[in-house]
Design an enzyme around this catalytic site. Sequence first.
Site, PDB file in Angstrom:
ATOM      1  N   HIS A  26      52.477 -28.901   2.407  1.00 53.70           N
ATOM      2  CA  HIS A  26      53.586 -27.914   1.871  1.00 53.70           C
ATOM      3  C   HIS A  26      54.479 -27.268   2.725  1.00 53.70           C
ATOM      4  O   HIS A  26      54.829 -26.193   2.426  1.00 53.70           O
ATOM      5  CB  HIS A  26      52.537 -26.927   1.011  1.00 53.70           C
ATOM      6  N   ARG A  27      54.865 -28.136   3.841  1.00 47.59           N
ATOM      7  CA  ARG A  27      55.881 -27.649   4.781  1.00 47.59           C
ATOM      8  C   ARG A  27      55.314 -26.300   5.579  1.00 47.59           C
ATOM      9  O   ARG A  27      56.247 -25.450   6.036  1.00 47.59           O
ATOM     10  CB  ARG A  27      57.085 -27.257   4.252  1.00 47.59           C
ATOM     11  N   LEU A  28      53.959 -25.948   5.356  1.00 48.56           N
ATOM     12  CA  LEU A  28      53.592 -24.483   6.162  1.00 48.56           C
ATOM     13  C   LEU A  28      53.169 -24.929   7.406  1.00 48.56           C
ATOM     14  O   LEU A  28      52.069 -24.674   7.663  1.00 48.56           O
ATOM     15  CB  LEU A  28      52.656 -24.031   5.098  1.00 48.56           C
TER      16      LEU A  28
END
Length: 211
Positions: A189-191
Amino acid sequence: MTFMKQFRKEFKRFSLSEPNTYINPFDQFNKWFQEAAGFNISEPNAMALATAGVNGMPTIRIVLLKEIENDGFIFFTNYNSRKAKQISENNQAALLFFWEALERQIRIEGMIEKANEITSDDYFHSRTRESQAGSIVSKQSEIIEGRESLEDEFKNLLDSEIQQFKRPEYWGGYKLYPKLFEFWQGREHRLHDRIQYRLDDGKWIRERLAP
Ligand SMILES: Cc1cc2nc3c(=O)[nH]c(=O)nc-3n(C[C@H](O)[C@H](O)[C@H](O)COP(=O)(O)O)c2cc1C
């Protein structure tokens, strides 16, 4: 227009957390480098080198990392090349490794100096006779008429009596002394995880950056 949306991908293979990183970024680099080498990544030592001369215009190209010392990263090139001219005007530079299979990127920033002559001589003499001849005949980054004269010069040099080529003074190593490292690990999730090390008064400070 070409849309790149289809290339979107989730990163979920690994993670990077402070307790799992070394205090010294060179140790962390070595760990990740060994993992990349063991992961069948072709040329894990290929790195982008960004430089800018006095006009401030950044330029970038791939070079091969050939040696790591406890305070710097060494690559070899032509001292009259475009990059070398820029380095002589401004010795601040950056390196970048991207190992797609591991979903990892490493950014390194610092100052560049010529490697010492013994390092350059040793490396030059460890290369094949053909590679030595190639670096002797190439006036790297200069405009040339075509391949022919280059190939003729190369062949003449190989056919010459000279058994042991001397390293030309226009070819050798540079060493980048890092003052900043960033280890980037792709996450879901792009984290993503980003752990930065910055040199502060001779000590490495480790901190996490937002993805
Ligand atoms: C995989 C790969 C490895 C390379 N390794 C080197 C290298 O170690 N040294 C070098 O001078 N150029 C290397 N090159 C060529 C450089 O990318 C570049 O074309 C050359 O150094 C001239 O750059 P400049 O005109 O900015 O000085 C490599 C290119 C590739 C694609």
